[in-house]
Design a protein around this motif. Structure first.
Motif, PDB file in Angstrom:
ATOM      1  N   ALA A 166      -4.915   2.286  -2.670  1.00  0.00           N
ATOM      2  CA  ALA A 166      -3.961   2.310  -1.551  1.00  0.00           C
ATOM      3  C   ALA A 166      -2.796   3.259  -1.806  1.00  0.00           C
ATOM      4  N   VAL A 167      -2.316   3.326  -3.034  1.00  0.00           N
ATOM      5  CA  VAL A 167      -1.084   4.063  -3.289  1.00  0.00           C
ATOM      6  C   VAL A 167      -1.344   5.495  -3.701  1.00  0.00           C
ATOM      7  N   LEU A 404      -0.276  -0.582   3.527  1.00  0.00           N
ATOM      8  CA  LEU A 404       0.463   0.481   4.214  1.00  0.00           C
ATOM      9  C   LEU A 404       1.495  -0.123   5.155  1.00  0.00           C
ATOM     10  N   SER A 407       4.319  -1.509   2.950  1.00  0.00           N
ATOM     11  CA  SER A 407       5.164  -0.541   2.266  1.00  0.00           C
ATOM     12  C   SER A 407       5.955   0.315   3.237  1.00  0.00           C
ATOM     13  N   THR A 408       5.329   0.735   4.331  1.00  0.00           N
ATOM     14  CA  THR A 408       6.094   1.566   5.258  1.00  0.00           C
ATOM     15  C   THR A 408       7.122   0.724   6.012  1.00  0.00           C
ATOM     16  N   SER A 411      10.008   0.391   3.452  1.00  0.00           N
ATOM     17  CA  SER A 411      10.768   1.612   3.164  1.00  0.00           C
ATOM     18  C   SER A 411      11.392   2.197   4.418  1.00  0.00           C
ATOM     19  N   HIS A 412      10.634   2.221   5.507  1.00  0.00           N
ATOM     20  CA  HIS A 412      11.152   2.903   6.687  1.00  0.00           C
ATOM     21  C   HIS A 412      11.946   1.958   7.589  1.00  0.00           C
ATOM     22  N   ASP A 413      11.342   0.823   7.924  1.00  0.00           N
ATOM     23  CA  ASP A 413      12.001  -0.051   8.899  1.00  0.00           C
ATOM     24  C   ASP A 413      13.163  -0.821   8.290  1.00  0.00           C
ATOM     25  N   GLU A 428      12.416   7.586  -0.021  1.00  0.00           N
ATOM     26  CA  GLU A 428      11.732   6.728   0.927  1.00  0.00           C
ATOM     27  C   GLU A 428      10.289   6.518   0.496  1.00  0.00           C
ATOM     28  N   LEU A 429       9.678   7.598   0.073  1.00  0.00           N
ATOM     29  CA  LEU A 429       8.299   7.537  -0.373  1.00  0.00           C
ATOM     30  C   LEU A 429       8.182   6.684  -1.632  1.00  0.00           C
ATOM     31  N   ALA A 432       8.414   3.147  -0.772  1.00  0.00           N
ATOM     32  CA  ALA A 432       7.164   2.708  -0.148  1.00  0.00           C
ATOM     33  C   ALA A 432       6.140   2.348  -1.220  1.00  0.00           C
ATOM     34  N   ARG A 433       6.075   3.195  -2.243  1.00  0.00           N
ATOM     35  CA  ARG A 433       5.104   2.933  -3.312  1.00  0.00           C
ATOM     36  C   ARG A 433       5.481   1.666  -4.081  1.00  0.00           C
ATOM     37  N   ALA A 436       4.526  -1.254  -2.097  1.00  0.00           N
ATOM     38  CA  ALA A 436       3.091  -1.493  -2.153  1.00  0.00           C
ATOM     39  C   ALA A 436       2.731  -2.195  -3.464  1.00  0.00           C
TER      40      ALA A 436
END
Lengths: 572, 228, 614
Positions: A166-167, A404, A407-408, A411-413, A428-429, A432-433, A436
């Protein structure tokens, strides 16, 4: 070649296949599709959706549940299928018109509130965590059997594989990889089913074999029908009749409802409907996905029945008094190593015996059913290896999608949009990792210490989705009067009520977890439906007493349902 | 100033002495331009290849000329003439590279001298170590026109020697040879040797020398020409 | 005389390009037509005679070629040439300084022309050398090229200022005293307005305003201002756009100067604006075609002047715009007035103001309303003529037929809106491909309100439409920067040529794509990539550091691409976007790698945000 070597080979081959397809489709072939103006064919997309959809729960655990609990297990089949139809036909087209890619974004925009978005994000993350925990358990079972380790180690290995998949891997989310996964998965599921069906009933299609009469080794009909025999065996051993349900009607209703509405609120599946450019194509690919899902779902009851008969017969022997442990079939010894089968020689006769009640000497984990079926039926080693590959395919495609979302969303929301709006892309990335990884670790914990069987854990996830996101989405589309206060209050009470109920019965007081103590006789698996009703009620109530929905939002809602002008928003 | 006056006087004397009309006209043409700047006068760079160094015994083998006008060598009018000789080129072939069979289409020495006087009419001859070449020509003038005349010529070796001495440099052996002189003016090395190339090399040297001298003012023809 | 007699001269010529291409016979003839001169260092300069142009072949010695102002153009040594520009153009515009005593062979015009006729290679060699020389001349001139220099260099510093509460009379007296045509009005150290001669005439005299009134009643409030780092060219555009002649120069909220059109005119010797002016003066197509021949040279000059890639793009696009407008105007003179208002839209690189060498045309026509038969015929004639004109001026027909003359792209406002909406609502692969061209649109000609009506609608559709944006982002991710494992460059073949780095499709275009996705997400009207990134940074949609990195990478890759094309032009190679990495110094390689890494990171960020994967 022994089973283990074959498993390595076949699992290795399927992974090579996924990676190969990923590289091939990266190397510009997608561009060629664009140039040809073709895009992805709905049939292909349907297969990919089906792979996303069919999780380890469907593949590994569902047949097991049906096999052990009989008719009651069918609630899962009905709930999930119904949920899919609900999602594909009643919700996806409207959401699509709204133009939002994720459920929290839809809720945030529809309820014109960052708070609503955040609550939705939290719900989504919560649901995904639960769901993925079920997947990890499934992967653990696969690994433990085929690497001959105990299930805990199996989960650890599974965690590592899923994490890298996944990552780090670039394989996920690529349509053709998912198509390959579907092919592996359905092949792995159907081959043993067909084998056994032919052996036991002489019919190639398991769906027909399910209702057919049994044949003897020479292929002559015996006059006994499969289900009659199964009912007979169940009666004899003290189980409820296979074709009769034991759950109360209200519980069946609620579980089915929770599964159905939960499915429609699952964040990672909705996204699939938006990756097809045309509304029309998205409808037909949903239709195809249903066909591909149905191939497996209709086989499940048959496979469950076959393996049940086979299992009882091989354990208890032809005279139904049990067989000596020394002469017990190989599969029992193989699975003992994983700790998923335990034999306790209560009457010290040196014979294994399986029945309901005190004389039962076998403890058999339901989740092994699909994986063990080929062994029980004494099928060739490569079929057994194939099933392992199929189980992994099912677990990987689903858990990648879920990770996904987790993690998104984190990180994003949560981070970028709420807590630290000024972080760089790289950070941000990285978050996300990390999210995850954290997701996998937590899922792994629940995979090792499961609050239930894979399908049951997953059912809880659906319950949470049904009680929180589903009402918010439905009201968002179909009601102009629900305002942000209503939606937020609804989501929080719905999710809170459901989670509290489940946690109480599954974790805090597992001993009390029986129909007598259940609220209205609804099991924790079905409580999501009740949570959903509460959510609806709270939302309507709160909306009534708080500020009106702004006109612009009302117009927006109107626009979703009734496309205005010749805008061509439908399909071209 | 003095040098130019002296040169004029001596050239006048030569004119008076000379009886043959061809040579008379030749000298007269030169006399007319004696006062001009060197860049405004037509010059001819000249080189001879001989069978040896003794004008009385040895013979002219070839003549190369490259006219200079407006301070530039005119390759268009550059010419090379081979001349018939009595007997064989002998050992001298190793120096000039002209073999007997090269001379099959050659002209007689009389024709060659006539041609040369025509080509150099009104032009000053430029040569490196001019006295030697001129001596060979004078022997022929004697033979053909029965006249013993001196010509105003520009000797690049002489110019080079004066320049070096003026700079208080001691002259080393070979310092005044054509190649060595050219090197001082950043002029390229020519590997091949024949009368034409050497005439060209000499002409280029003169241009360079004029440039060098002219830093002190305009160079008049009389400043560098010598009656030889 | 046979060949052997002038062997050294012959050998020398034979060793020279392009003489080596000539036959032995021709060379010998050539030798015989030489004159040989000697140039002593003390002489200083080679006297070049425009009436008797010659090719000077340096046999020995050294020279420096300078322009009339003494700026170095070239250094020459043995085997080099000079004087050929005069042979080719008949003008003497260089000086040749003698660095070392030199022997030089001369070849006269007649012989030179004969050789050019004799050998194509010979002819090409000197034409190219001439072009190169022109560029080198440009390089040193371009430093003062007004259009690419900054306002700071031309503006009057320490501007005349007056307090807001002073009277109009005082202001007028101050202006008379300082003999200037404008005064900046200051309120609390901040620029409040500007008072110009024109204001005094129009607002005071013509209106009969009392001179004792405070100056702020007559001034132009919140005037258009520029930053000292604005390029002069842009200031000129601003002035002509708003038909004003004074621009206050503001830095960090403080008025630091004024720039007037006169200031600019004074410093003007500039090409682009002259070129645009020339375009606007042309009366027919043939003369426009003729003028547009200067465009490649302008590009080369800008490249060798080391102008920023962003500026080069903007300047070249301005020329294209002017050409387009002129063509429309000229054709309207023939066809008569248009039956309805319309906008000439430019898409793609012209839309982004990002044009470089070898651009084709991407354009369309936006009509105010549905045309009738008569109007249809009119616009068909107009667009056909303009597109053909552009083609002949060097902007070849769009291979994808995205041109105004294609009835598909000549539509009413309502239809355009519908087409865009369809693309947004149903982002099929083809629509996404179109997006990269059509969504970078700009109106070159026509009422701005008409264009706004289209753009506002389009942006309203795209803004926050995550499904469309996810598709767009996915499409933009189909190409990755050319970095492989261990950050090695990935080389590709462009058809037959040797392998190189595709700077356009795997560099500039990717950044354009990224900027577009974010801009459509945010509903930003800007289409120029650099400006888009700037706005996105200001809106805090892209993190400041990321935005600056991305803008730098965009500039760097764009610059490399242009420099590479300049190199290709000089070496007479076909113009491509492929860069050969072996031609790069290790420093430049390193920088290029970093730039691509930035693109890669930005792609990952976009992937995470818009497609929710990583």
């Amino acid at each position: 070649m022994d089973v283990q070597t074959l498993t390595y080979l076949i699992v290795g081959f399927t992974f090579a296949l996924y990676i190969g397809i990923a590289i091939w489709s990266r190397a510009g072939s997608t561009k060629e599709f664009y140039v040809a103006g073709g895009g992805v064919h709905p049939v292909v997309n349907g297969m990919a959706t089906a792979a996303d959809w069919m999780s380890a729960a469907s593949f590994i655990s569902l047949a097991g549940i049906v096999s052990f609990v009989g008719f009651d297990g069918s609630v899962y089949l009905m709930g999930w299928t119904g949920g899919y139809v609900l999602l594909a036909l009643c919700m996806a087209p409207y959401l699509r018109k709204f133009g939002k890619f994720t459920v929290p974004d839809f809720i945030g925009d529809r309820y014109y509130s960052q708070a609503a978005r955040t609550v939705a994000v939290v719900c989504a993350i919560f649901i995904c965590f639960t769901y993925i925990a079920g997947q990890m358990r499934g992967v653990g079972v696969v690994f433990s059997r085929f690497l001959e380790v105990d299930v805990e180690t199996g989960v650890y290995i599974g965690m590592a594989v899923v994490f890298f998949y996944a990552v780090l891997g670039g394989m996920k989310g690529i349509t053709y990889t998912q198509v390959a996964q579907y092919c592996v998965l359905i092949f792995a599921f159907m081959v043993p089913a067909i084998f056994i069906s032919v052996m036991m009933t002489g019919h190639i299609l398991p769906q027909i074999g399910f209702g057919a009469e049994l044949v003897d080794a020479a292929g002559n009909g015996t006059g006994t029908y499969l289900l009659d025999k199964l009912d007979g065996l169940s009666n004899e051993l003290g189980f409820a009749q296979y074709t009769e349900g034991s759950k109360s009607t209200i519980d069946v209703f609620f579980i089915t409802g929770a599964l159905m509405f939960g499915t429609a609120g699952l964040p990672h599946v909705i996204v699939r409907f938006f990756t097809v450019p045309k509304v029309k194509d998205s409808r037909s690919s949903a239709g195809w996905a249903l066909v591909f899902i149905a191939i497996m779902y209709t086989t499940i009851p048959a496979l469950a029945a076959f393996s049940r008969v086979n299992m009882i017969e091989t354990i208890n022997g032809p005279d139904s008094t049990g067989v000596a442990y020394e002469t017990a079939p190989q599969w029992i010894k193989n699975w003992e190593k994983t700790g998923l089968i335990k034999w306790d020689d209560k009457n010290a006769d040196g014979k294994i015996y399986y029945a309901k009640g005190p004389e039962n000497e076998m403890k058999i984990d339901r989740d092994i059913m699909v994986l063990a079926t080929p062994e029980i039926a004494d099928l060739p080693a490569w079929v057994i290896a194939l099933v392992a590959a199929g189980g992994l395919a099912a677990a990987l495609s689903t858990s990648a999608g879920l990770l996904l979302v987790i993690s998104t969303s984190v990180s994003h929301d949560l981070l970028k949009k709420n807590l630290m709006p000024d972080i760089s892309d790289k950070k941000e990335l990285m978050f996300a990792r990390i999210a995850a990884a954290a997701g996998i670790v937590m899922a792994g914990y629940f995979g090792i210490n499961p609050p239930g069987f894979v399908a049951a854990v997953v059912a809880i996830a659906f319950g949470l989705a049904a009680s929180s996101l589903f009402p918010a989405i439905v009201m968002g589309i179909f009601s102009k009067t629900i305002n942000k206060e209503g939606a937020i209050a609804g989501m929080i009470t719905g999710l809170g009520f459901t989670a509290a109920y489940i946690i109480y019965f599954k974790f805090m007081n597992p001993g009390d977890n029986n129909p007598a103590n259940w609220f209205l006789g609804v099991s924790p698996e079905g409580i999501g439906m009740l949570g959903m009703l509460i959510n609806f009620a709270v939302a309507f109530g709160v909306s009534k007493v708080t500020a009106k929905v702004p006109d612009s939002v009302q117009e927006m809602v109107e626009g979703i349902r009734f496309p205005k002008g010749s805008g061509g928003a439908q399909s071209h | 100033m003095l040098a130019s006056f002296w040169l004029k006087m001596r050239l006048r004397k030569q004119l008076l002495k000379c009886k043959h009309v061809t040579l008379q006209r030749y000298l007269e043409a030169l006399n007319r331009v004696l006062n001009l700047n060197v860049n405004d006068v037509e010059l001819v760079a000249l080189d001879l290849e001989m069978t040896g160094l003794d004008p009385q015994v040895d013979q002219i083998l070839s003549i190369g000329i490259v006219p200079i006008s407006h301070g530039q060598l005119q390759m268009q009018q550059a010419e090379h003439k081979l001349i018939k000789i009595d007997g064989s080129v002998g050992q001298s072939a190793t120096i000039h590279g002209i073999l007997d069979h090269h001379l099959e289409d050659a002209v007689s020495i009389e024709e060659a001298i006539e041609w040369l006087l025509e080509q150099t009419q009104g032009k000053f001859i430029v040569a490196h170590h001019a006295p030697l070449d001129i001596r060979f020509l004078q022997v022929q003038f004697q033979k053909i026109y029965n006249e013993n005349v001196k010509l105003p010529v520009i000797d690049t070796l002489m110019i080079e020697r004066n320049r070096l001495l003026k700079q208080h440099e001691t002259l080393q052996d070979g310092a005044l040879r054509l190649g060595a002189s050219r090197a001082r003016y950043n002029l390229p090395v020519y590997n091949a040797h024949n009368a034409l190339i050497d005439a060209l090399a000499c002409g280029e040297l003169l241009l360079a020398q004029i440039q060098a001298i002219s830093t002190q003012g305009q160079v008049k023809i009389a400043d560098i020409a010598k009656l030889t | 005389m046979d060949a052997s007699e002038l062997q050294p001269v012959l050998d020398f010529l034979k060793s020279l390009v392009p003489f080596d291409d000539l036959s032995e016979q021709t060379l010998l003839q050539c030798c015989k037509r030489l004159t040989i001169g000697y140039y002593g260092k003390a002489q200083g300069y080679v006297p070049l005679d425009a009436d008797n142009p010659q090719l000077y072949i340096v046999r020995s010695g050294a020279f420096e070629v300078t322009d009339p102002d003494g700026e170095l153009i070239d250094r020459l040594g043995e085997g080099d040439y000079f004087g050929f520009p005069s042979l080719l153009s008949g003008e003497v515009n260089t000086r040749v300084h003698i660095l070392e005593d030199a022997l030089v062979y001369h070849l006269d015009l007649e012989s030179f022309d004969d050789l050019r006729k004799e050998s194509r290679l010979f002819d090409r060699f000197f034409n190219r050398a001439y072009a190169k020389r022109m560029r080198h001349q440009g390089r040193f001139k371009a430093k003062e090229l007004t259009t690419t220099s900054r306002i700071r260099t031309l503006m009057s510093s320490s501007p005349l200022t007056i307090d807001m509460q002073s009277t109009i009379l005082q202001a007028a007296q101050l202006m008379r005293q300082a003999r200037v045509s404008s005064v900046l009005v200051i309120d609390n150290h901040k620029l409040a307005g500007i008072l110009t001669d024109r204001d005094l005439r129009n607002r005071v005299l013509a209106e009969g305003l009392d001179g004792a009134l405070p100056v702020h009643q007559a001034m132009t409030t919140t005037p258009i201002t520029v930053h000292p780092n604005t390029i002069v060219f842009e200031a000129m555009l601003l002035m002509s756009e708003h038909s004003i002649h004074h621009l206050p120069v503001v830095e960090e909220d403080k008025a630091v100067g004024v720039i007037t059109s006169t200031d600019i005119l004074r410093g003007q010797s500039s090409q682009p604006l002259l070129l645009i002016g020339e375009i606007e003066r042309q009366k027919d197509l043939p003369s426009l075609i003729n003028v547009s021949k200067q465009i490649p040279l302008l590009l080369q000059n800008l490249i060798s002047a080391d102008a920023r890639a962003e500026e080069i793009g903007r300047i070249l696009t301005s020329v294209t715009d002017a050409l387009t407008r002129r063509l429309i105007h000229l054709n309207q003179q023939v066809l008569g007035e248009a039956p309805m208002p319309f906008c000439w839209l430019s898409f793609g690189s012209q839309g982004r103001q990002d044009q470089a060498a070898c651009s084709d045309q991407d354009n369309g026509l936006l009509l105010a309303h549905e045309p009738d038969e008569h109007a249809k015929a009119y616009f068909e004639a107009l667009t056909k003529a303009v597109c053909a004109g552009l083609n002949e001026c060097g902007y070849v027909y769009c291979p994808g037929d995205i041109m105004a003359q294609n009835p598909q792209w000549c539509m009413s406002l309502e239809k355009w809106q519908g087409v865009f909406e369809q693309w947004v609502m149903s982002p099929q692969p083809k629509a996404l491909m179109h997006a990269s061209i059509f969504f970078d649109m700009r109106s070159v000609y026509g009422p701005i309100s008409l264009f706004d009506a289209l753009q506002d609608r389009v942006l309203a559709n795209t803004k926050g439409n995550d499904i469309f944006l996810a598709g767009l982002a996915g499409n933009a991710l189909s190409e990755a920067p050319p970095l492989g494992f261990f950050r090695k460059f990935v080389l590709e073949r462009d058809g037959s040529e040797v392998k190189g780095i595709d700077l356009k499709h795997r560099g500039s275009a990717l950044i354009n794509d990224i900027a577009r996705v974010y801009s459509l997400f945010a509903g930003i009207k800007e289409v120029n990539t650099a400006k888009r990134i700037r706005v996105l940074m200001e809106m805090n949609i892209i993190n400041r550091k990321d935005a600056l990195n991305l803008a730098d990478a965009h500039e760097f890759i764009g610059h490399m691409r242009l420099a590479n094309q300049g190199h290709q032009f000089t070496h007479d190679q076909a113009c491509t976007n492929y860069l050969l990495p072996q031609n790069l110094s290790s420093l430049v390689r390193h920088q290029l790698r970093d730039a691509f890494k930035v693109v890669h990171d930005a792609q990952s960020g976009m992937k995470l945000k818009f497609t929710r994967t990583f």
